[in-house]
Design a protein around this motif. Sequence first.
Motif, PDB file in Angstrom:
ATOM      1  N   GLY A 200       0.796  -1.224   0.000  1.00 35.59           N
ATOM      2  CA  GLY A 200       0.000   0.000   0.000  1.00 35.59           C
ATOM      3  C   GLY A 200       0.827   1.273   0.000  1.00 35.59           C
ATOM      4  N   THR A 201       2.151   1.143   0.057  1.00 37.11           N
ATOM      5  CA  THR A 201       3.026   2.326   0.044  1.00 37.11           C
ATOM      6  C   THR A 201       3.696   2.454  -1.331  1.00 37.11           C
ATOM      7  OG1 THR A 201       5.175   1.353   0.635  1.00 37.11           O
ATOM      8  CG2 THR A 201       3.597   1.699   2.436  1.00 37.11           C
TER       9      THR A 201
ATOM     10  N   LEU B 199      -3.966  -3.106   4.149  1.00 41.23           N
ATOM     11  CA  LEU B 199      -3.296  -2.240   3.165  1.00 41.23           C
ATOM     12  C   LEU B 199      -2.873  -3.038   1.934  1.00 41.23           C
ATOM     13  CD1 LEU B 199      -1.112   0.027   5.512  1.00 41.23           C
ATOM     14  CD2 LEU B 199      -3.305   0.568   4.437  1.00 41.23           C
ATOM     15  N   GLU B 204      -8.854  -2.535   1.803  1.00 38.92           N
ATOM     16  CA  GLU B 204      -8.130  -1.418   2.420  1.00 38.92           C
ATOM     17  C   GLU B 204      -9.115  -0.408   3.003  1.00 38.92           C
ATOM     18  OE1 GLU B 204      -4.452  -0.206   0.453  1.00 38.92           O
ATOM     19  OE2 GLU B 204      -5.078   1.873   0.682  1.00 38.92           O
ATOM     20  N   ASP B 206     -10.748   2.944   4.251  1.00 39.08           N
ATOM     21  CA  ASP B 206     -10.787   4.357   3.873  1.00 39.08           C
ATOM     22  C   ASP B 206     -10.923   5.194   5.144  1.00 39.08           C
ATOM     23  OD1 ASP B 206     -11.118   6.807   2.728  1.00 39.08           O
ATOM     24  OD2 ASP B 206     -13.196   6.454   2.121  1.00 39.08           O
ATOM     25  N   MET B 207      -9.917   5.983   5.431  1.00 36.60           N
ATOM     26  CA  MET B 207      -9.913   6.767   6.671  1.00 36.60           C
ATOM     27  C   MET B 207     -10.206   8.244   6.422  1.00 36.60           C
ATOM     28  SD  MET B 207      -6.445   5.019   8.189  1.00 36.60           S
ATOM     29  CE  MET B 207      -6.424   3.219   8.472  1.00 36.60           C
ATOM     30  N   GLN B 208     -10.413   8.567   5.176  1.00 41.05           N
ATOM     31  CA  GLN B 208     -10.590   9.971   4.790  1.00 41.05           C
ATOM     32  C   GLN B 208     -11.749  10.638   5.527  1.00 41.05           C
ATOM     33  OE1 GLN B 208     -10.215   9.878   0.565  1.00 41.05           O
ATOM     34  NE2 GLN B 208      -9.835  12.087   0.433  1.00 41.05           N
ATOM     35  N   LEU B 231       1.125   3.057   7.767  1.00 41.25           N
ATOM     36  CA  LEU B 231      -0.103   3.841   7.543  1.00 41.25           C
ATOM     37  C   LEU B 231       0.248   5.194   6.938  1.00 41.25           C
ATOM     38  CD1 LEU B 231      -2.511   3.549  10.629  1.00 41.25           C
ATOM     39  CD2 LEU B 231      -2.712   2.434   8.402  1.00 41.25           C
ATOM     40  N   LYS B 236      -2.366   7.160   4.430  1.00 41.32           N
ATOM     41  CA  LYS B 236      -3.619   6.996   5.170  1.00 41.32           C
ATOM     42  C   LYS B 236      -3.811   8.055   6.248  1.00 41.32           C
ATOM     43  CE  LYS B 236      -5.394   3.606   3.050  1.00 41.32           C
ATOM     44  NZ  LYS B 236      -6.758   3.696   2.507  1.00 41.32           N
TER      45      LYS B 236
END
Lengths: 312, 312
Positions: A200-201, B199, B204, B206-208, B231, B236
């Motif tokens: 994810g990075t 991730l 994955e 969503d923290m938005q 993260l 994220k």
Amino acid sequence: MIGKNGKQSHLAVHKPQHLERGARIGVVAPAGNVEPERLQAGVEAMRAEGFEVELAANLFASNGYLAGNPKQRADDLVAFFRRADIGAIFCARGGFGSVQLLPYLSSELREYPKIFVGYSDITVLLNWLRQFCGMVTFHAPMVAMDIARGLNPRSKAYLWQVLTGELREWKVALGEIIRPGRVEAEMIGGCLSLLVTTLGTPYEIDMQGKILFLEDVGEKPYRVERMLTQLKMAGKLDHVAGVLFGDFTNCEGDGPRDIRQIVVDLLGDATYPVVMGMNAGHGRENLALPFGARTALDGNASTLELLESPVA
Amino acid sequence: MIGKNGKQSHLAVHKPQHLERGARIGVVAPAGNVEPERLQAGVEAMRAEGFEVELAANLFASNGYLAGNPKQRADDLVAFFRRADIGAIFCARGGFGSVQLLPYLSSELREYPKIFVGYSDITVLLNWLRQFCGMVTFHAPMVAMDIARGLNPRSKAYLWQVLTGELREWKVALGEIIRPGRVEAEMIGGCLSLLVTTLGTPYEIDMQGKILFLEDVGEKPYRVERMLTQLKMAGKLDHVAGVLFGDFTNCEGDGPRDIRQIVVDLLGDATYPVVMGMNAGHGRENLALPFGARTALDGNASTLELLESPVA
């Protein structure tokens, strides 16, 4: 700008120059802080092999469990890569911290292909240098760890003879075959817990078409299952050439679901060879594995073969 | 097909119906296998609160450390969601395994919004149900764990009174302020090690725009730093509304770089409130946190406030 698609891993491979006896080896600490006594024991063992050893400027810097701040650690690494009189760079130890160097590194390093040696937390750098700088790297013993403790005869012979170009090919016996088949490809991978840390990075590791080597230390089976499941759910195991398991040291649980059972459950229907039992990682024997050189994983004969010298 | 972009988290929120005293609660084991004695103690505590309790068909299935195979565990969960006579679903315990259910679940579950309670490994399901089914879920005590041991008075009151709709708002004092500011948003998150496990996968989180709650157990500081770094490197932490740290139980190291120092180093320059010291997670007090209901994180006064009832 480095993309997430991993196309950089198809960079032409830069083999580093072989190490001459008498050459100067630089020692860095990209991750955990280093105990002087343990480092000294490793340095003496390297000198006994006939090499000069130079310690990085910030080698003994310390910030809690880290060997100083990320910039100090990155500066040390870059400085040694740039220096023409440094024949190889060895890491003192793992721990944690390599991933923090990445924002301070650039693909400029591809101009300076050089033998780079480490494992465990260093997994992040081994794969980054291969993927984003095209460099062959070495999953192999570290100065204040295995080298300080004293390498067993085969680990010692394979490490130094491969790096000096004296040993250009080898073939070792593995353990249990989970899935048969024979493939020739380059190898990547390393410590499972660090490989998943890149998911994810922008530094996500591209495993496509590669033989994926995996090992770990001190992770209970359910954690190994969690990490392998993440690799699988991320699609990372769909297009590898094969998977090779090394040591899972101190990864015992207290029930019947052990590492082998997890591997069988998650990879038992793989369409590529899957073999366990490579003596590499955190175990007593730690055979040097070149990432980026052509190797053959044989899931019929249960062997791993180095097909070309990883050094020029 | 569920995409990776997390747009599903903007689904209209389905508040589950509140729990009536006397209602039937279903107990499932989506992760680790369950000890009958510990489960029994929890079930009795729930009955003492005036609820009926029904155990899932496969609750005591076992496959090593797992509570049976993934399909069995998923079937139990789906069966209880579909049943109109089940007023809430509680998890028996964490461990590992929730993530293995996801391929067996579909957004069909959004048709059956229902109180769902758990934490630790269950983090995966809490966030999946919120993100992909629009359901409010509860990061809160589990049957064979905290409930079996006996909840402390505040944890007990908040859990049952919130679920029954008797307590519609609350405000609790937090600990140290790392970054000031006040935000109102819904909360998501849970156990850090499980959040990072999503991730790079289709699941994955969503923290938005959300208040991100984080806790963990039995992870040395360098591992917490590794996970928070992942993260952060995955972007994220760029667009959250705020970050709230709960208990980091048995996460002590042997040096000066502790969880607080890591939080300061990684989030000390955040543009949103960051506060430590929420009594939730693996500690002695485990206050129920609704994911999906409007909450206020106040990094000036160091409080967390529930602004609306999470149940209809």
